[in-house]
Design a protein around this motif. Structure first.
Motif, PDB file in Angstrom:
ATOM      1  N   ASP A 219       6.720  -2.561   4.966  1.00 56.00           N
ATOM      2  CA  ASP A 219       7.532  -1.466   5.489  1.00 56.00           C
ATOM      3  C   ASP A 219       6.778  -0.746   6.614  1.00 56.00           C
ATOM      4  OD1 ASP A 219       9.256   0.624   5.923  1.00 56.00           O
ATOM      5  OD2 ASP A 219       8.748   1.701   4.075  1.00 56.00           O
ATOM      6  N   PRO A 220       7.306  -0.753   7.840  1.00 57.36           N
ATOM      7  CA  PRO A 220       6.599  -0.121   8.957  1.00 57.36           C
ATOM      8  C   PRO A 220       6.305   1.356   8.728  1.00 57.36           C
ATOM      9  CG  PRO A 220       8.366  -1.526   9.774  1.00 57.36           C
ATOM     10  CD  PRO A 220       8.547  -1.438   8.281  1.00 57.36           C
ATOM     11  N   ALA A 221       7.208   2.076   8.072  1.00 49.66           N
ATOM     12  CA  ALA A 221       6.972   3.498   7.806  1.00 49.66           C
ATOM     13  C   ALA A 221       5.764   3.674   6.903  1.00 49.66           C
ATOM     14  CB  ALA A 221       8.202   4.140   7.176  1.00 49.66           C
ATOM     15  N   ALA A 222       5.631   2.799   5.916  1.00 48.50           N
ATOM     16  CA  ALA A 222       4.482   2.866   5.018  1.00 48.50           C
ATOM     17  C   ALA A 222       3.193   2.562   5.766  1.00 48.50           C
ATOM     18  CB  ALA A 222       4.671   1.893   3.860  1.00 48.50           C
ATOM     19  N   VAL A 223       3.224   1.563   6.633  1.00 47.87           N
ATOM     20  CA  VAL A 223       2.024   1.191   7.385  1.00 47.87           C
ATOM     21  C   VAL A 223       1.543   2.361   8.237  1.00 47.87           C
ATOM     22  CG1 VAL A 223       1.080  -0.352   9.150  1.00 47.87           C
ATOM     23  CG2 VAL A 223       2.624  -1.256   7.403  1.00 47.87           C
ATOM     24  N   GLY A 224       2.474   3.035   8.885  1.00 47.54           N
ATOM     25  CA  GLY A 224       2.104   4.179   9.706  1.00 47.54           C
ATOM     26  C   GLY A 224       1.495   5.307   8.894  1.00 47.54           C
ATOM     27  N   CYS A 225       2.070   5.569   7.740  1.00 41.24           N
ATOM     28  CA  CYS A 225       1.564   6.620   6.862  1.00 41.24           C
ATOM     29  C   CYS A 225       0.193   6.243   6.318  1.00 41.24           C
ATOM     30  CB  CYS A 225       2.553   6.859   5.728  1.00 41.24           C
ATOM     31  SG  CYS A 225       2.177   8.283   4.688  1.00 41.24           S
TER      32      CYS A 225
ATOM     33  N   ARG B   8      -1.965   4.264   7.607  1.00 39.33           N
ATOM     34  CA  ARG B   8      -2.969   4.292   8.687  1.00 39.33           C
ATOM     35  C   ARG B   8      -3.580   5.684   8.805  1.00 39.33           C
ATOM     36  NH1 ARG B   8      -0.155   1.818  12.325  1.00 39.33           N
ATOM     37  NH2 ARG B   8      -1.181  -0.203  11.968  1.00 39.33           N
ATOM     38  N   ARG B   9      -2.773   6.700   8.672  1.00 43.21           N
ATOM     39  CA  ARG B   9      -3.275   8.072   8.764  1.00 43.21           C
ATOM     40  C   ARG B   9      -4.151   8.423   7.574  1.00 43.21           C
ATOM     41  NH1 ARG B   9       1.716  11.917   9.557  1.00 43.21           N
ATOM     42  NH2 ARG B   9       0.035  13.457   9.868  1.00 43.21           N
ATOM     43  N   ASN B  10      -3.782   7.940   6.392  1.00 40.14           N
ATOM     44  CA  ASN B  10      -4.534   8.300   5.191  1.00 40.14           C
ATOM     45  C   ASN B  10      -5.869   7.572   5.066  1.00 40.14           C
ATOM     46  OD1 ASN B  10      -2.997  10.325   3.797  1.00 40.14           O
ATOM     47  ND2 ASN B  10      -1.446   8.760   3.389  1.00 40.14           N
ATOM     48  N   ILE B  11      -5.962   6.381   5.622  1.00 39.33           N
ATOM     49  CA  ILE B  11      -7.219   5.627   5.478  1.00 39.33           C
ATOM     50  C   ILE B  11      -8.107   5.725   6.715  1.00 39.33           C
ATOM     51  CG2 ILE B  11      -6.173   4.027   3.833  1.00 39.33           C
ATOM     52  CD1 ILE B  11      -6.047   1.921   6.012  1.00 39.33           C
ATOM     53  N   ALA B  12      -7.597   6.346   7.767  1.00 41.93           N
ATOM     54  CA  ALA B  12      -8.398   6.495   8.989  1.00 41.93           C
ATOM     55  C   ALA B  12      -9.727   7.209   8.743  1.00 41.93           C
ATOM     56  CB  ALA B  12      -7.590   7.225  10.064  1.00 41.93           C
ATOM     57  N   PRO B  13      -9.781   8.253   7.901  1.00 43.10           N
ATOM     58  CA  PRO B  13     -11.063   8.924   7.675  1.00 43.10           C
ATOM     59  C   PRO B  13     -12.128   8.018   7.054  1.00 43.10           C
ATOM     60  CG  PRO B  13      -9.253  10.322   6.959  1.00 43.10           C
ATOM     61  CD  PRO B  13      -8.677   8.975   7.231  1.00 43.10           C
ATOM     62  N   TYR B  14     -11.708   6.900   6.490  1.00 40.19           N
ATOM     63  CA  TYR B  14     -12.636   5.970   5.848  1.00 40.19           C
ATOM     64  C   TYR B  14     -12.862   4.709   6.692  1.00 40.19           C
ATOM     65  CZ  TYR B  14     -11.053   9.067   2.177  1.00 40.19           C
ATOM     66  OH  TYR B  14     -10.724  10.196   1.458  1.00 40.19           O
ATOM     67  N   GLY B  15     -12.404   4.747   7.936  1.00 32.24           N
ATOM     68  CA  GLY B  15     -12.554   3.594   8.817  1.00 32.24           C
ATOM     69  C   GLY B  15     -11.659   2.440   8.437  1.00 32.24           C
ATOM     70  N   GLY B  16     -10.573   2.730   7.693  1.00 33.21           N
ATOM     71  CA  GLY B  16      -9.685   1.675   7.205  1.00 33.21           C
ATOM     72  C   GLY B  16      -8.767   1.115   8.270  1.00 33.21           C
ATOM     73  N   HIS B  17      -8.269  -0.086   8.004  1.00 28.17           N
ATOM     74  CA  HIS B  17      -7.343  -0.775   8.910  1.00 28.17           C
ATOM     75  C   HIS B  17      -6.019  -1.007   8.187  1.00 28.17           C
ATOM     76  CE1 HIS B  17     -10.878  -1.681  11.422  1.00 28.17           C
ATOM     77  NE2 HIS B  17     -11.487  -1.966  10.286  1.00 28.17           N
ATOM     78  N   ALA B  18      -4.907  -0.651   8.812  1.00 30.93           N
ATOM     79  CA  ALA B  18      -3.582  -0.833   8.226  1.00 30.93           C
ATOM     80  C   ALA B  18      -2.860  -1.968   8.938  1.00 30.93           C
ATOM     81  CB  ALA B  18      -2.769   0.455   8.318  1.00 30.93           C
TER      82      ALA B  18
ATOM     83  N   ASP C   8     -19.227   3.686   1.763  1.00 34.79           N
ATOM     84  CA  ASP C   8     -19.158   2.875   2.978  1.00 34.79           C
ATOM     85  C   ASP C   8     -18.669   1.460   2.659  1.00 34.79           C
ATOM     86  OD1 ASP C   8     -19.365   1.986   5.551  1.00 34.79           O
ATOM     87  OD2 ASP C   8     -21.547   1.716   5.478  1.00 34.79           O
ATOM     88  N   ILE C   9     -17.367   1.220   2.840  1.00 35.36           N
ATOM     89  CA  ILE C   9     -16.774  -0.083   2.552  1.00 35.36           C
ATOM     90  C   ILE C   9     -15.924  -0.540   3.731  1.00 35.36           C
ATOM     91  CG2 ILE C   9     -16.700   0.311   0.054  1.00 35.36           C
ATOM     92  CD1 ILE C   9     -13.630   0.824   0.427  1.00 35.36           C
ATOM     93  N   GLU C  10     -15.548  -1.804   3.685  1.00 32.77           N
ATOM     94  CA  GLU C  10     -14.548  -2.337   4.614  1.00 32.77           C
ATOM     95  C   GLU C  10     -13.200  -2.250   3.905  1.00 32.77           C
ATOM     96  OE1 GLU C  10     -13.303  -6.506   6.904  1.00 32.77           O
ATOM     97  OE2 GLU C  10     -15.296  -6.297   5.991  1.00 32.77           O
ATOM     98  N   LEU C  11     -12.283  -1.468   4.449  1.00 34.23           N
ATOM     99  CA  LEU C  11     -11.010  -1.181   3.787  1.00 34.23           C
ATOM    100  C   LEU C  11      -9.840  -1.678   4.622  1.00 34.23           C
ATOM    101  CD1 LEU C  11      -9.214   0.251   1.653  1.00 34.23           C
ATOM    102  CD2 LEU C  11      -9.505   2.363   2.991  1.00 34.23           C
ATOM    103  N   HIS C  12      -8.936  -2.400   3.970  1.00 38.07           N
ATOM    104  CA  HIS C  12      -7.711  -2.860   4.606  1.00 38.07           C
ATOM    105  C   HIS C  12      -6.527  -2.488   3.714  1.00 38.07           C
ATOM    106  CE1 HIS C  12      -9.707  -5.450   7.656  1.00 38.07           C
ATOM    107  NE2 HIS C  12     -10.654  -5.497   6.737  1.00 38.07           N
TER     108      HIS C  12
ATOM    109  N   CYS D 299       0.787  -1.230   0.000  1.00 36.84           N
ATOM    110  CA  CYS D 299       0.000   0.000   0.000  1.00 36.84           C
ATOM    111  C   CYS D 299       0.819   1.279   0.000  1.00 36.84           C
ATOM    112  CB  CYS D 299      -0.957   0.008   1.189  1.00 36.84           C
ATOM    113  SG  CYS D 299      -0.138   0.087   2.816  1.00 36.84           S
ATOM    114  N   GLY D 300       2.089   1.234   0.431  1.00 32.02           N
ATOM    115  CA  GLY D 300       2.830   2.484   0.527  1.00 32.02           C
ATOM    116  C   GLY D 300       2.083   3.465   1.413  1.00 32.02           C
ATOM    117  N   SER D 301       1.789   4.639   0.888  1.00 30.67           N
ATOM    118  CA  SER D 301       1.095   5.676   1.660  1.00 30.67           C
ATOM    119  C   SER D 301      -0.375   5.366   1.890  1.00 30.67           C
ATOM    120  CB  SER D 301       1.206   7.020   0.937  1.00 30.67           C
ATOM    121  OG  SER D 301       0.500   6.970  -0.293  1.00 30.67           O
ATOM    122  N   GLY D 302      -0.899   4.339   1.205  1.00 31.77           N
ATOM    123  CA  GLY D 302      -2.323   4.036   1.303  1.00 31.77           C
ATOM    124  C   GLY D 302      -3.164   4.859   0.351  1.00 31.77           C
TER     125      GLY D 302
END
Length: 262
Positions: free
Chosen positions: A125-131, A133-143, A116-120, A101-104
């Motif tokens: 790369d831990p740095a990518a996962v953290g980034c 997570r921030r980008n998909i949080a507004p959509y209820g996404g899980h990283a 309204d979807i279920e997003l994963h 996903c990189g930046s997501g």
């Protein structure tokens, strides 16, 4: 010290550093900097060769402003074509996975379009996962962090409507030929696709059918010269496969579809 209103000085500094689109970049940097000190730092970073998106802290992607942190793969404009192809193929998808996903950015763009979807999203790369997570949080996404499908919850097997996998596809021997911005500032794991560039793609193709819902699709981006081999790989995995091309964006997307259960 540079002034927040001194466009000419910023353009001159960027042009001297070799920035081809100095005027456009100066406009973006000036609009983002909040203080003269921050402006000077941003200009210095860009002049030293850091990607513009890392300097700004964001990238425009499919109509969204996506956060892009230092050391994270920068989403390419051509990958917007992959998003469009996914939406056209499964416009009613309710479960979406953004793999590698990189930046997501891809997952965020799909969620913004689908509602309204279920997003994963998942990346090794831990740095990518953290980034992400921030980008998909507004959509209820899980990283999730981990190696491809190993990172995903087992409950997703057989349920994924869109599996977007922006896999690395640069052959190992050609990574050194990439622009310095990518080579020096983006993670190698997001660029290097192995000997012929298709190592990760093969792994995704082999596992994807187990995760897709009936009628679901997996999409990957590849180069023009790799496209034929990529299509064959998807077909060999039992997927109904086709290649879509955007000459305008220099984008080649392989789509693999799991047939509906009769």
């Amino acid at each position: 010290m540079l002034s927040l209103s001194d466009t000419t000085a910023v353009v001159s500094a960027l042009r001297t550093a070799g920035c081809v689109f100095a005027e456009d970049e100066a406009e973006l940097i000036l609009a983002t900097a909040r203080t003269p000190e921050e402006l000077a730092t941003m200009v210095d970073r860009r002049a030293s060769g850091q990607p513009l998106e890392h300097v700004l802290g964001w990238a425009e992607f499919h109509g969204l402003r996506v956060l892009v942190e230092p050391g994270v793969f920068v989403p390419r404009r051509r990958t917007e074509f992959l998003v469009d192809q996914a939406l056209a193929q499964v416009p009613g998808a309710s479960v979406v996975v953004d793999l590698c996903c990189g930046s997501g950015a891809v997952g965020a763009a799909l969620a913004a379009a689908l509602g309204d979807i279920e997003l994963h999203a998942a990346d090794i790369d831990p740095a990518a996962v953290g980034c992400a997570r921030r980008n998909i949080a507004p959509y209820g996404g899980h990283a999730h962090g981990g190696d491809l499908f190993e990172a995903l919850p087992a409950a997703l097997r057989g349920r994924v409507g869109i599996l977007a996998a922006n896999v690395p596809y640069v052959p190992s021997g050609e990574v050194g030929l990439l622009p310095a911005e990518a080579r020096e500032h983006e993670p190698l794991v997001a660029l290097d696709g192995g000997g012929d560039g298709l190592d990760v793609l093969r792994r995704v193709a082999a596992e994807a059918p187990r995760w897709l819902a009936p009628g679901g699709c997996v999409l990957v981006e590849t180069s023009e010269r790799q496209a034929e081999a990529a299509v064959e790989t998807f077909a060999h995995a039992g997927l109904r496969t086709r290649l879509t091309v955007s000459e305008e964006l220099y984008a080649n997307v392989v789509i693999g579809l799991r047939d509906q259960v009769v």
